[in-house]
Design an enzyme around this catalytic site. Structure first.
Site, PDB file in Angstrom:
ATOM      1  N   GLY A  47     -14.126   6.645  14.782  1.00  0.00           N
ATOM      2  CA  GLY A  47     -14.865   5.794  13.852  1.00  0.00           C
ATOM      3  C   GLY A  47     -16.160   5.228  14.409  1.00  0.00           C
TER       4      GLY A  47
ATOM      5  N   ALA B 150      -5.832  -3.023  24.306  1.00  0.00           N
ATOM      6  CA  ALA B 150      -6.992  -3.912  24.504  1.00  0.00           C
ATOM      7  C   ALA B 150      -6.648  -5.382  24.295  1.00  0.00           C
ATOM      8  CB  ALA B 150      -8.104  -3.517  23.534  1.00  0.00           C
TER       9      ALA B 150
ATOM     10  N   TYR C 109     -10.228  -6.733  -0.379  1.00  0.00           N
ATOM     11  CA  TYR C 109     -10.897  -6.763   0.917  1.00  0.00           C
ATOM     12  C   TYR C 109     -11.485  -8.155   1.217  1.00  0.00           C
ATOM     13  CZ  TYR C 109     -12.715  -5.018   5.217  1.00  0.00           C
ATOM     14  OH  TYR C 109     -12.913  -4.858   6.558  1.00  0.00           O
TER      15      TYR C 109
ATOM     16  N   VAL D 267     -15.220   7.065   5.969  1.00  0.00           N
ATOM     17  CA  VAL D 267     -13.850   7.573   6.090  1.00  0.00           C
ATOM     18  C   VAL D 267     -13.420   7.474   7.546  1.00  0.00           C
ATOM     19  CG1 VAL D 267     -12.309   9.528   5.660  1.00  0.00           C
ATOM     20  CG2 VAL D 267     -14.360   9.223   4.257  1.00  0.00           C
TER      21      VAL D 267
HETATM   22  P1  NAD Z   1     -10.857   3.417  13.652  1.00  0.00           P
HETATM   23  O1  NAD Z   1      -9.461   3.375  13.181  1.00  0.00           O
HETATM   24  O2  NAD Z   1     -11.614   4.697  13.482  1.00  0.00           O
HETATM   25  O3  NAD Z   1     -10.957   3.040  15.214  1.00  0.00           O
HETATM   26  C1  NAD Z   1     -10.184   2.048  15.794  1.00  0.00           C
HETATM   27  C2  NAD Z   1     -10.347   2.071  17.300  1.00  0.00           C
HETATM   28  O4  NAD Z   1      -9.572   0.979  17.828  1.00  0.00           O
HETATM   29  C3  NAD Z   1      -9.827   3.341  17.995  1.00  0.00           C
HETATM   30  O5  NAD Z   1     -10.682   3.668  19.071  1.00  0.00           O
HETATM   31  C4  NAD Z   1      -8.470   2.908  18.558  1.00  0.00           C
HETATM   32  O6  NAD Z   1      -8.045   3.620  19.715  1.00  0.00           O
HETATM   33  C5  NAD Z   1      -8.781   1.471  18.903  1.00  0.00           C
HETATM   34  N1  NAD Z   1      -7.594   0.630  19.014  1.00  0.00           N
HETATM   35  C6  NAD Z   1      -6.704   0.274  18.046  1.00  0.00           C
HETATM   36  N2  NAD Z   1      -5.751  -0.534  18.564  1.00  0.00           N
HETATM   37  C7  NAD Z   1      -6.053  -0.707  19.876  1.00  0.00           C
HETATM   38  C8  NAD Z   1      -5.456  -1.422  20.934  1.00  0.00           C
HETATM   39  N3  NAD Z   1      -4.375  -2.175  20.756  1.00  0.00           N
HETATM   40  N4  NAD Z   1      -6.027  -1.327  22.167  1.00  0.00           N
HETATM   41  C9  NAD Z   1      -7.136  -0.564  22.386  1.00  0.00           C
HETATM   42  N5  NAD Z   1      -7.746   0.120  21.402  1.00  0.00           N
HETATM   43  C10 NAD Z   1      -7.208   0.056  20.171  1.00  0.00           C
HETATM   44  O7  NAD Z   1     -11.595   2.198  12.943  1.00  0.00           O
HETATM   45  P2  NAD Z   1     -13.037   1.962  12.311  1.00  0.00           P
HETATM   46  O8  NAD Z   1     -12.954   2.195  10.849  1.00  0.00           O
HETATM   47  O9  NAD Z   1     -14.103   2.601  13.107  1.00  0.00           O
HETATM   48  O10 NAD Z   1     -13.123   0.367  12.475  1.00  0.00           O
HETATM   49  C11 NAD Z   1     -13.788  -0.259  13.548  1.00  0.00           C
HETATM   50  C12 NAD Z   1     -14.337  -1.590  13.063  1.00  0.00           C
HETATM   51  O11 NAD Z   1     -15.318  -1.327  12.033  1.00  0.00           O
HETATM   52  C13 NAD Z   1     -13.281  -2.498  12.422  1.00  0.00           C
HETATM   53  O12 NAD Z   1     -13.591  -3.834  12.745  1.00  0.00           O
HETATM   54  C14 NAD Z   1     -13.488  -2.278  10.936  1.00  0.00           C
HETATM   55  O13 NAD Z   1     -13.067  -3.362  10.156  1.00  0.00           O
HETATM   56  C15 NAD Z   1     -15.001  -2.135  10.909  1.00  0.00           C
HETATM   57  N6  NAD Z   1     -15.549  -1.491   9.691  1.00  0.00           N
HETATM   58  C16 NAD Z   1     -15.016  -0.327   9.242  1.00  0.00           C
HETATM   59  C17 NAD Z   1     -15.515   0.214   8.069  1.00  0.00           C
HETATM   60  C18 NAD Z   1     -14.954   1.492   7.497  1.00  0.00           C
HETATM   61  O14 NAD Z   1     -15.266   1.828   6.345  1.00  0.00           O
HETATM   62  N7  NAD Z   1     -14.156   2.229   8.251  1.00  0.00           N
HETATM   63  C19 NAD Z   1     -16.589  -0.413   7.383  1.00  0.00           C
HETATM   64  C20 NAD Z   1     -17.131  -1.572   7.923  1.00  0.00           C
HETATM   65  C21 NAD Z   1     -16.595  -2.120   9.071  1.00  0.00           C
END
Ligand code: NAD
Length: 401
Positions: free
Chosen positions: A52, A112, A235, A274
C-alpha cells in the site's frame, strides 16, 4: 508449487513471488521515470513498509530520492505449502532491487506495536544511519497488543450512534448487496482508537527521542482519509474516523514536541486506493469502483505510487512553504474530492445494481488491482509454472516476540 489466487471474502490467502516482483518493479519503473527528488530527506523509516502507501512511499524515497530506507512490517514467510504474504514477497523484491542500485535498505519484520521493535529499530538506525530524517507511519492493522497492559485490542469498522444501511459489493461475485451494520458499542470505539489512533505513532517518536536518533529538522507523517458524504457514516463518522481524529490530535501533539528538534509532524489525507486495508471496509470497494471510472475518464486516475510521488514532489521535497488546508492537513485527496468527480459519483450511486455493475462502474479495474496486490493477473508471469514459494531476504531481520 503452482500458485493460483485463493479468494476468501475480501482477502486472498495466496501470493505469487514472481507476480509481487513484477508489481514492485512497475512501481520502481514509475519512480525512476519521474524527475529526481533531490531535496528528499535522505534517511527514511517507513513503519508499514511492505504494501500500500507505505511500500509506495519507500519506493519513491529510495528510487526517486536516493534515500536510505529502513522498513518495518509484519509479514509471513512461506511455510508448509503456504505461500508467503504479499508484503513479504514485495519486501524481498524491493530490497533486491534497491541493493542492485547501491541503495541502503533493511527491514525489520515484527510487531510494530511492541516496545522491542521500537528499540531494535532505534538500534539499527544508530548503528547504520546515525539518525533519522523522516518517519512515515503507514500501519493498517486489525489488532494491537498494547505494550504495557498486554491487552489485545481489535479494531472494528462500524457506524457510531445508529445502524448504517447502504449498499456494498462482492467484487468477485459481481454482486451489489444491501448491507446493514449495527452501531458500535463504546468499547468498539475505544478499541479501534487503540489500534488505529495516534498512541502508537507517539510511542515511536518518544522512543526515538529517548534513543537520540531524531535528526535536527526531523519530519514525521501519518496517513488519513476523509472521503465524501457517501462514505461518512462508515468512515469519517464511524469508528475508524474516530481513530483518525485521534491520529490527527497526535500530529498536533507531536508537532509541538518536535519543535525542540526544529521538526514537524503532519497528517497526509490520501485518496481511496485498492489495498488490503481498504478492501475490508464495507461500501468502500463499490465507491472505489465508481471513483476509478470517473477519475480514469477524466484522465486523473492515481494509485499509491502516483499519490506518493505527488506527495514528495509537491509537498515534502519542495522548497516552497508546505501548502496545507485550513486544518493544517496535507491534502493529496484533492483530485478524488473534486466537485465534478463527486457529483458524478453521487448521481450514479443510487442506480447501481448487480445487472449494471460492469458498465456503470470500473469494477473490473478494482478487481485487477486487487489481484495485483497479491501478484496475480500480470501477463509477464506464467501462473502454470511450478515455483518455489520460499524466498530469502538476507537484509530482513525477523523479530517475533
Ligand atoms: P496496507 O494494508 O496496504 O498496509 C499496511 C502495512 O502495515 C503493511 O506493511 C503491514 O505489514 C503493516 N502492518 C500491519 N500490522 C502491523 C504490525 N502489527 N506491525 C508492523 N507492521 C504492521 O494499508 P494501506 O491501505 O496502505 O494503509 C496505510 C495507511 O494509509 C493507513 O493509515 C490507512 O488508513 C491510510 N489510508 C489508506 C487509504 C486507502 O484507500 N487504502 C486511503 C487513505 C489513507
Amino acid at each position: 508449487m503452482i500458485i493460483q489466487p485463493k479468494i476468501r471474502g475480501f482477502i486472498c490467502t495466496a501470493a505469487h513471488p514472481f507476480g509481487c516482483d513484477v508489481a514492485v518493479q512497475k512501481q520502481i519503473d514509475y519512480a525512476l521515470h519521474q524527475s529526481l527528488l533531490s531535496a528528499i530527506p535522505k534517511r527514511v523509516l517507513v513503519i508499514g513498509s511492505s504494501t500500500g502507501y507505505g511500500l509506495a512511499s519507500r519506493i519513491i524515497t529510495a528510487f526517486s530520492g536516493k534515500a536510505s530506507t529502513i522498513g518495518v512490517c509484519f509479514e509471513k514467510a512461506a511455510e508448509n505449502n503456504r505461500t508467503a504474504s504479499p508484503g513479504f514477497y514485495n519486501t524481498a523484491a524491493f530490497e533486491k532491487k534497491a541493493h542492485a542500485q547501491g541503495l541502503y535498505a533493511k527491514t525489520i519484520n515484527g510487531d510494530a506495536f511492541s516496545d522491542v521493535i521500537k528499540e531494535e529499530t532505534a538500534n539499527l538506525i544508530k548503528r547504520d544511519l546515525g539518525q533519522i530524517d523522516l518517519i512515515i507511519y503507514s500501519l493498517a492493522s486489525p489488532r494491537r497488543v498494547h505494550p504495557e497492559t498486554l491487552q489485545i485490542h481489535q479494531s472494528v469498522l462500524k457506524p457510531i450512534g445508529q445502524t448504517f444501511s447502504g449498499k456494498t459489493v462482492d467484487a468477485f461475485k459481481g454482486e451489489v448487496k444491501s448491507v446493514q451494520i449495527p452501531p458500535a458499542a463504546d468499547e468498539d470505539v475505544a478499541n479501534t482508537v487503540a489500534v488505529m489512533g495516534g498512541d502508537d505513532w507517539k510511542r515511536w517518536i518518544h522512543a526515538f527521542d529517548k534513543a537520540g536518533v531524531l535528526a535536527d529538522g526531523v519530519k514525521t507523517i501519518a496517513f488519513s482519509y476523509l472521503g465524501p458524504r457517501l462514505t461518512h457514516a462508515i468512515y469519517k463518522n464511524g469508528t475508524i474516523g474516530f481513530a483518525k481524529a485521534d491520529l490527527h490530535q497526535a500530529a498536533s501533539d507531536l508537532r509541538a514536541e518536535l519543535s525542540a528538534h526544529h521538526g514537524d509532524a503532519r497528517i497526509v489525507v490520501a485518496k481511496a486506493v485498492v489495498t488490503q486495508a481498504s478492501a475490508a471496509i464495507p461500501v468502500v470497494p463499490l465507491y472505489i469502483a465508481l471513483l476509478f471510472k470517473f477519475m480514469k475518464e477524466k484522465g486523473v486516475h492515481e494509485g499509491c505510487i502516483e499519490q506518493m510521488y505527488r506527495l514528495f514532489h509537491d509537498y515534502l521535497a519542495s522548497s516552497h512553504p508546505l501548502p496545507l488546508d485550513v486544518e493544517g492537513l496535507i491534502r493529496i485527496d484533492d483530485k478524488e474530492m473534486a466537485k465534478d468527480i463527486q457529483d458524478n459519483i453521487e448521481a450514479a450511486w443510487p442506480a447501481i445494481t448487480t445487472d449494471n455493475l460492469a458498465t456503470m462502474t470500473d469494477i473490473e479495474g478494482y478487481r485487477n488491482e486487487f489481484y495485483h496486490l497479491f501478484g496475480f493477473g500480470f501477463s509477464e508471469v506464467d501462473y502454470n509454472q511450478d515455483v518455489d514459494p520460499v524466498v530469502n531476504v538476507p537484509s530482513m531481520q525477523e523479530l517475533r516476540i
